[in-house]
Design a protein around this motif. Structure first.
Motif, mmCIF file in Angstrom:
data_model
loop_
_atom_site.group_PDB
_atom_site.id
_atom_site.type_symbol
_atom_site.label_atom_id
_atom_site.label_comp_id
_atom_site.label_asym_id
_atom_site.label_seq_id
_atom_site.Cartn_x
_atom_site.Cartn_y
_atom_site.Cartn_z
ATOM 1 N N ASP A 109 0.814 -1.213 0.000
ATOM 2 C CA ASP A 109 0.000 0.000 0.000
ATOM 3 C C ASP A 109 0.850 1.266 0.000
ATOM 4 O O ASP A 109 0.414 2.309 -0.486
ATOM 5 N N SER A 110 2.056 1.198 0.538
ATOM 6 C CA SER A 110 2.919 2.378 0.628
ATOM 7 C C SER A 110 4.012 2.400 -0.442
ATOM 8 O O SER A 110 4.821 3.319 -0.475
ATOM 9 N N LEU A 111 4.035 1.405 -1.301
ATOM 10 C CA LEU A 111 5.119 1.249 -2.266
ATOM 11 C C LEU A 111 4.878 2.068 -3.523
ATOM 12 O O LEU A 111 3.759 2.140 -4.016
ATOM 13 N N GLY A 112 5.949 2.663 -4.035
ATOM 14 C CA GLY A 112 5.876 3.386 -5.300
ATOM 15 C C GLY A 112 6.054 2.426 -6.472
ATOM 16 O O GLY A 112 5.798 1.229 -6.352
ATOM 17 N N ARG A 113 6.515 2.963 -7.596
ATOM 18 C CA ARG A 113 6.751 2.148 -8.792
ATOM 19 C C ARG A 113 8.248 1.885 -8.926
ATOM 20 O O ARG A 113 9.061 2.772 -8.693
ATOM 21 N N TYR A 114 8.577 0.678 -9.338
ATOM 22 C CA TYR A 114 9.969 0.268 -9.479
ATOM 23 C C TYR A 114 10.156 -0.469 -10.797
ATOM 24 O O TYR A 114 9.468 -1.450 -11.052
ATOM 25 N N PRO A 115 11.117 -0.031 -11.613
ATOM 26 C CA PRO A 115 11.356 -0.671 -12.902
ATOM 27 C C PRO A 115 12.400 -1.787 -12.812
ATOM 28 O O PRO A 115 13.365 -1.803 -13.565
ATOM 29 N N ALA A 116 12.228 -2.698 -11.883
ATOM 30 C CA ALA A 116 13.205 -3.771 -11.692
ATOM 31 C C ALA A 116 12.554 -5.126 -11.970
ATOM 32 O O ALA A 116 11.334 -5.248 -12.006
ATOM 33 N N LYS A 117 13.383 -6.127 -12.134
ATOM 34 C CA LYS A 117 12.903 -7.504 -12.209
ATOM 35 C C LYS A 117 12.425 -7.903 -10.820
ATOM 36 O O LYS A 117 12.882 -7.360 -9.812
ATOM 37 N N ALA A 118 11.513 -8.868 -10.766
ATOM 38 C CA ALA A 118 10.990 -9.297 -9.466
ATOM 39 C C ALA A 118 10.575 -10.755 -9.517
ATOM 40 O O ALA A 118 10.425 -11.350 -10.589
ATOM 41 N N ALA A 119 10.368 -11.308 -8.328
ATOM 42 C CA ALA A 119 9.854 -12.665 -8.174
ATOM 43 C C ALA A 119 9.089 -12.730 -6.862
ATOM 44 O O ALA A 119 9.334 -11.937 -5.951
ATOM 45 N N ALA A 120 8.155 -13.673 -6.781
ATOM 46 C CA ALA A 120 7.305 -13.823 -5.599
ATOM 47 C C ALA A 120 7.373 -15.250 -5.078
ATOM 48 O O ALA A 120 7.454 -16.201 -5.849
ATOM 49 N N PHE A 121 7.313 -15.382 -3.751
ATOM 50 C CA PHE A 121 7.277 -16.705 -3.128
ATOM 51 C C PHE A 121 6.385 -16.641 -1.896
ATOM 52 O O PHE A 121 6.017 -15.571 -1.424
ATOM 53 N N ASP A 122 6.031 -17.819 -1.416
ATOM 54 C CA ASP A 122 5.298 -17.895 -0.159
ATOM 55 C C ASP A 122 5.677 -19.167 0.562
ATOM 56 O O ASP A 122 6.366 -20.028 0.019
ATOM 57 N N THR A 123 5.233 -19.250 1.801
ATOM 58 C CA THR A 123 5.235 -20.512 2.528
ATOM 59 C C THR A 123 3.771 -20.846 2.752
ATOM 60 O O THR A 123 2.944 -19.955 2.957
ATOM 61 N N ARG A 124 3.465 -22.130 2.667
ATOM 62 C CA ARG A 124 2.084 -22.570 2.872
ATOM 63 C C ARG A 124 2.093 -23.996 3.380
ATOM 64 O O ARG A 124 3.088 -24.701 3.267
ATOM 65 N N MET A 125 0.970 -24.396 3.940
ATOM 66 C CA MET A 125 0.832 -25.757 4.442
ATOM 67 C C MET A 125 0.896 -26.750 3.284
ATOM 68 O O MET A 125 0.490 -26.434 2.169
ATOM 69 N N GLN A 126 1.387 -27.932 3.575
ATOM 70 C CA GLN A 126 1.378 -28.997 2.583
ATOM 71 C C GLN A 126 -0.063 -29.346 2.257
ATOM 72 O O GLN A 126 -0.924 -29.328 3.126
ATOM 73 N N GLY A 127 -0.323 -29.633 0.994
ATOM 74 C CA GLY A 127 -1.655 -30.008 0.562
ATOM 75 C C GLY A 127 -1.993 -29.337 -0.750
ATOM 76 O O GLY A 127 -1.255 -28.458 -1.224
ATOM 77 N N PRO A 128 -3.112 -29.735 -1.347
ATOM 78 C CA PRO A 128 -3.519 -29.120 -2.612
ATOM 79 C C PRO A 128 -3.754 -27.614 -2.456
ATOM 80 O O PRO A 128 -4.299 -27.155 -1.450
ATOM 81 N N VAL A 129 -3.331 -26.853 -3.458
ATOM 82 C CA VAL A 129 -3.481 -25.396 -3.430
ATOM 83 C C VAL A 129 -4.944 -24.995 -3.227
ATOM 84 O O VAL A 129 -5.234 -23.992 -2.572
ATOM 85 N N ALA A 130 -5.873 -25.783 -3.765
ATOM 86 C CA ALA A 130 -7.299 -25.474 -3.596
ATOM 87 C C ALA A 130 -7.685 -25.416 -2.122
ATOM 88 O O ALA A 130 -8.588 -24.672 -1.741
ATOM 89 N N PHE A 131 -6.982 -26.169 -1.277
ATOM 90 C CA PHE A 131 -7.276 -26.169 0.154
ATOM 91 C C PHE A 131 -6.431 -25.170 0.936
ATOM 92 O O PHE A 131 -6.877 -24.625 1.928
ATOM 93 N N THR A 132 -5.194 -24.961 0.489
ATOM 94 C CA THR A 132 -4.272 -24.122 1.265
ATOM 95 C C THR A 132 -4.228 -22.671 0.801
ATOM 96 O O THR A 132 -3.931 -21.783 1.583
ATOM 97 N N GLY A 133 -4.454 -22.444 -0.488
ATOM 98 C CA GLY A 133 -4.242 -21.115 -1.052
ATOM 99 C C GLY A 133 -2.759 -20.867 -1.271
ATOM 100 O O GLY A 133 -1.917 -21.690 -0.915
#
Length: 194
Positions: A109-133
């Motif tokens: 919400d407080s972030l401006g614009r950045y012209p850089a490369k990026a990547a996203a990751f998360d940690t989540r519970m084991q199980g199908p994505v439909a159940f864990t998100g």
């Protein structure tokens, strides 16, 4: 630009890994990703509360991740619930020092614009994505909304029902970081052309 100048430019590429973590799992994954990125980047790994404009300025790559709470990114209420769960007498969980502070949602919400490369990751519970998100999908969308060029599909790293990283997830995160670095950074070998 000569061979030596190109080689030095590659040597000074900067990556920033920004993470939100409740019980330390996402922090461990962020550190492992940072270790993998070090094959091609000067890397800074920081909690989201410390990822201000000065830290992001001039970064060639920004990797952002957090825990999956109720199928998506955390909220103040889910962070509070996680801390309360750790405070129960039977709990063996340890809460990160800034767990109740700024989360990725508020940071974006407080972030401006950045012209850089990026990547996203998360940690989540084991199980199908439909159940864990997967929080990483939303993180990737928000990165794009802030001008980042998302260079790779979002990745999830798994946590057991005991809130511990699943076996080999740190190694997998390090390998993912190395693959990300190899896909973005120009070859470190100086060419014979000048």
């Amino acid at each position: 630009m000569g061979v030596k100048a190109r080689y030095l430019e590659v040597m000074t590429m900067r990556a920033v890994v920004v993470y939100e973590s409740m019980y330390g799992n996402t922090h461990l994954i962020a550190d492992a990703i940072g270790a993998g990125l070090r094959s091609a980047f000067d890397v800074t790994v920081v909690p989201v509360a410390e990822a201000g404009p000065a830290v992001l300025a001039g970064a060639d790559l920004v990797v952002v991740g957090g825990p999956t709470h109720i199928h998506g990114m955390s909220r103040a209420s889910t962070r509070k619930a996680a801390v309360e769960a750790a405070d129960k007498p039977a709990s063996s969980l340890t809460v990160e020092p800034d767990a109740l502070g700024l989360g990725l949602r508020e940071w974006f919400d407080s972030l401006g614009r950045y012209p850089a490369k990026a990547a996203a990751f998360d940690t989540r519970m084991q199980g199908p994505v439909a159940f864990t998100g997967r929080a990483s999908k939303r993180v990737a969308r928000l990165l794009r909304a802030h001008g980042f060029d998302v260079a790779i599909e979002p990745e999830s790293f798994l946590v057991t029902k005991q809130d511990k990283l699943a076996a080999h997830e740190s190694a997998r995160a390090r390998e993912w970081g190395a693959r990300l670095a190899a896909g973005i950074a120009p070859s470190r070998e100086p060419s014979s052309q000048g």
